[in-house]
Design an enzyme around this catalytic site. Structure first.
Site, PDB file in Angstrom:
ATOM      1  N   HIS A 146      -9.710   3.992 -12.276  1.00  0.00           N
ATOM      2  CA  HIS A 146     -10.541   3.303 -11.287  1.00  0.00           C
ATOM      3  C   HIS A 146     -11.653   2.489 -11.944  1.00  0.00           C
ATOM      4  CE1 HIS A 146      -8.525   6.340  -8.792  1.00  0.00           C
ATOM      5  NE2 HIS A 146      -8.617   5.429  -7.855  1.00  0.00           N
ATOM      6  N   CYS A 172      -5.413  13.868  -6.668  1.00  0.00           N
ATOM      7  CA  CYS A 172      -6.580  13.264  -7.314  1.00  0.00           C
ATOM      8  C   CYS A 172      -7.849  13.372  -6.479  1.00  0.00           C
ATOM      9  CB  CYS A 172      -6.321  11.787  -7.634  1.00  0.00           C
ATOM     10  SG  CYS A 172      -5.980  10.751  -6.207  1.00  0.00           S
ATOM     11  N   ASP A 187       0.869  -1.176   0.000  1.00  0.00           N
ATOM     12  CA  ASP A 187       0.000   0.000   0.000  1.00  0.00           C
ATOM     13  C   ASP A 187       0.903   1.221   0.000  1.00  0.00           C
ATOM     14  OD1 ASP A 187      -2.769   1.316   0.689  1.00  0.00           O
ATOM     15  OD2 ASP A 187      -1.348   2.140   2.139  1.00  0.00           O
TER      16      ASP A 187
END
Length: 765
Positions: free
Chosen positions: A704, A653, A499
């Site tokens: 996404h 973002c 991550d």
């Protein structure tokens, strides 16, 4: 009696059952009925667990398979026409809105996503126009209320409020210029009346109606709309509990206290100082006051003495029957339970409370304020006192070296040696990038094989040497792929990273980690935020090994990849005993050392991502300067220690950047990449307004979604950008990292991106 309440619960399941079921459905391995059954099992477990912990007001209707705002849009028929008439089931229309769809002859992009207020949760933005026709496609609140009732559990339904729903939406492309979604309120209210009347008829005693927009400055603009909406809703509804969270009401409390609702919830975790003002505003009314004294945003055990003090103040002013003890917000921002955490030390485990533990805390605090004589309540209060005292003792420890280094920060540490115009020429000579250079945001697909190798390493089934050889091979594959398709500025793909925040936390002093502390970020994307428990420092280089190896494989320039200090802070569970500023500057100094070491190792470009910079901005404009006063310097501390030859990048973002774009400019990154494709390139209006002098890469496609953008789409986006941005400043890149995507769609998308950039070089030579 003081009642206890939870505003919402994690929707993911104790073992991520919802993620597994949803992704299995997407992969055609699970039917719609099986998905519904999996969801029902998770809801049942959540309701049962809350009941067992003594919570009086248990939420229903807050569960979602993807996003609760998307649920609301689907229920109220706020479905853009591009998703209709495609032969899709209602469930597949729903998922297409959330993540796009490119299968069986259907090709539609996803709706825009934004951050939910100042959290790392993303919601799907509703689209409105004059043509929007509200109707109740289904009554989710009613369905889940009945579902719980059939299990013998009485719940309080949760509904997103009408003003917040409209205020968070956007004008659809077909809307006329100047259209405001709030203008649709008169058409929307009858549908809310239908929904709420059905709940009343079904026996619901009260309904939690969420209006978090009330903690924003802009809420004052909607005073008339709030009055209009609730004057019409109250007569046909169960008792309405008007719920605010994440901030303070401020002057909005004046008109809120006059609304015809039964109760008002306020967040005393984020804004404890508002209690006196709110009590004064509601004292002469019949309003019940719900006090959010247990944090829905952090994982630290609640200090019962502090919570009881706040609660007693309200009880003394209003009486026990007019006070509810509650979570500050939904607990969706916290992991489900500490029960599965076996690797934390007993001392560490005693510091924390996840969602189920917080439910127990709420119940105990409410019982104590009610004057309960149950010895278990007294024992819990005393145990909490001892636990908090031990934690405070630990907090007195500090790392003198780290604290002294922060104190020694000087203004010159925040500035590059030369202005951008000088740096740009030096960097171009070194990097030799073409016009419209292509790059990615950093990560490449995290395949099943990569996840399995990491799991084997953690289980001891793979040696460190074997694991590193595996990672080297993955990096080489990514480098060769980028060379083959013709990308210009390469990345190593980040196969070694679990991550973008956890990876760094694991290599820094001052963090602890959970095994099962998952929190939903968006859809089926869950993260495990690390927890900052003490002063932060970097014992050794964190990324140099892999970036320098990747650079050794190619003659093309390699971009080092780091997560910025503000994002690491905002995407971790931070300490509550010291300021966020101190924690952020400690992180900044650690990253400064890493950036310098990357340059020494021969890396010519380094990206320090700050997607959470806007997310961390306070909700009230009066608080912005204080935040930006340490957030911006922290980024500059991290990136300004290098020579003019190193090209610094940063990435942003899924937030509204219009209001802080001057702050992004002030970061003085050589190149910024910023989400643009999902928001209809509206960021171009920001560029027109403010201008931008450094290099910039507005994302040309949405990562996404599994959908592959065509080459023509990307060409159109580049052409649109060039109507505003000088060609010599434009980079061509995706919206975000590619970690969650598959290799087939990644390759197809990036090939189209590279071809579109080549077209641009010929067309705009």
């Amino acid at each position: 009696m003081v009642l206890s309440s939870v505003l919402g619960f994690p929707r993911i399941g104790a073992n991520r059952e919802v993620k597994k079921a949803v992704e299995a459905y997407w992969a055609n391995k699970l039917s719609a009925d099986e998905l519904t059954k999996a969801a029902a099992d998770v809801k049942k477990a959540s309701w049962t667990s809350l009941k067992e912990r003594g919570v009086d007001l248990i939420p229903s209707g807050d569960f979602t398979l993807y996003d609760h705002v998307l649920d609301h849009s689907a229920a109220f028929n706020v479905i853009p026409k591009r998703y209709l008439g495609k032969g899709l089931s209602p469930l597949d229309v729903y998922f297409a809105m959330g993540r796009g769809r490119q299968a069986d002859g259907v090709d539609v992009p996803a709706c825009e996503m934004k951050k939910w207020f100042d959290s790392n949760y993303h919601f799907v933005v509703p689209e409105f126009s004059e043509e929007t026709e509200f109707k109740l496609n289904f009554n989710k609140a009613l369905e889940e209320y009945r579902e719980a009732k059939d299990l013998g559990i009485n719940t309080r339904p949760v509904v997103l409020g009408p003003v917040t729903f409209l205020a968070l939406g956007k004008a659809a492309k077909e809307a006329r210029p100047g259209f405001q979604p709030i203008s649709l309120l008169p058409q929307l209210i009858p549908i809310y009346k239908q929904l709420l009347a059905a709940l009343k008829e079904a026996g619901a005693e009260s309904v939690q109606i969420d209006e978090p927009i009330l903690v924003l400055d802009s809420a004052s603009l909607y005073e008339k709309q709030f009055a209009q909406a609730y004057a019409e809703l109250a007569p046909v509804s169960p008792k309405l509990v008007l719920t605010t969270y994440y901030g303070r009401l401020d002057s909005n409390v004046t008109f809120v206290a006059k609304l015809p609702v039964a109760a008002l919830h306020i967040d005393l975790d984020r804004a404890p100082a508002q209690l006196d003002e709110v009590i004064a505003a509601v004292k002469s009314t019949n309003l019940v006051l719900s006090l959010g004294v247990v944090s829905g945003r952090n994982i630290w055990k609640t200090d019962f003495q502090a919570a009881l003090k706040l609660g007693q103040k309200a009880v003394d002013a209003l009486g026990k029957d007019r006070v509810i003890i509650a979570s500050s917000s939904s607990l969706l921002h916290t992991p489900v339970s500490l029960a599965a955490e076996t690797k934390l030390t007993p001392e560490q485990k005693d510091w924390f409370a996840f969602a189920l533990e917080k439910a127990s805390e709420i119940s105990v605090i409410a019982s104590a304020l009610s004057g309960s004589q149950d010895p278990k309540v007294a024992e819990a209060v005393e145990a909490n006192r001892v636990s908090i005292a031990k934690r405070r003792e630990f907090e007195r420890n500090s790392d003198a070296t780290v604290r002294n280094r922060v104190a020694a920060i000087t203004p010159d540490m925040l500035e590059r040696k030369s202005p951008f115009s000088v740096r740009k020429e030096i960097q171009q000579k070194q990097l030799q990038l073409p016009k419209f250079p292509t790059t990615t945001i950093g990560s490449f697909p995290q395949t099943k094989e990569i996840r399995q190798a990491r799991a084997k390493l953690n289980k001891g089934e793979l040696s460190q040497e074997e694991y590193e050889k595996f990672i080297e091979k993955e990096i080489e594959n990514v480098v060769r792929f980028q060379e083959r398709i013709g990308l210009d500025l390469l990345v190593h793909g980040e196969p070694e990273r679990n991550d973008m925040v956890q990876y760094f936390g694991e290599q820094l002093e001052g963090f602890v980690f959970t095994q099962n502390g998952w929190v939903q970020s968006y859809g089926s994307r869950y993260v495990r935020p690390p927890i900052i428990v003490s002063d932060v420092s970097r014992p050794k280089p964190m990324t140099v090994r892999w970036s320098s190896y990747a650079q050794s494989l190619t003659s093309k320039p390699m971009k080092g990849m780091l997560t910025g200090p503000v994002t690491i802070l905002n995407w971790s569970f931070p300490r509550a005993d010291v300021s966020r500023e101190l924690q952020c500057k400690q992180l900044a100094l650690a990253l400064r050392d890493e950036v310098i070491d990357l340059e020494k190792a021969g890396i010519k470009a380094v990206q320090v991502d700050e997607p959470a910079l806007r997310e961390g901005l306070p909700l009230r404009k009066a608080d912005w300067d204080a935040y930006l006063g340490w957030a911006l310097p922290s980024f500059k501390i991290a990136t300004a220690g290098v020579t003019d030859a190193l090209q610094t990048h940063s990435h942003f973002c899924y937030s509204d950047f219009d209001d802080i774009f001057p702050s992004i400019q002030a970061l003085d990154a050589d190149v910024i990449s910023i989400e643009a494709s999902k928001s209809d390139l509206k960021l171009l209006n920001t560029f027109k307004h403010y201008g931008y002098s450094n290099q910039i890469g507005p994302g040309v496609y949405d990562i996404h979604s599994p959908r592959v953008p065509s080459e023509e789409e990307i060409k159109e986006r580049i052409a649109a950008m060039l109507t505003t941005l000088p060609g010599e400043l434009l980079f061509v890149n995706p919206d975000c990292g590619l970690k969650t995507r598959g290799w087939a769609e990644t390759e197809a998308s990036l090939v189209n991106l590279v071809n579109a950039a080549r077209w641009a070089r010929q067309t705009y030579a």
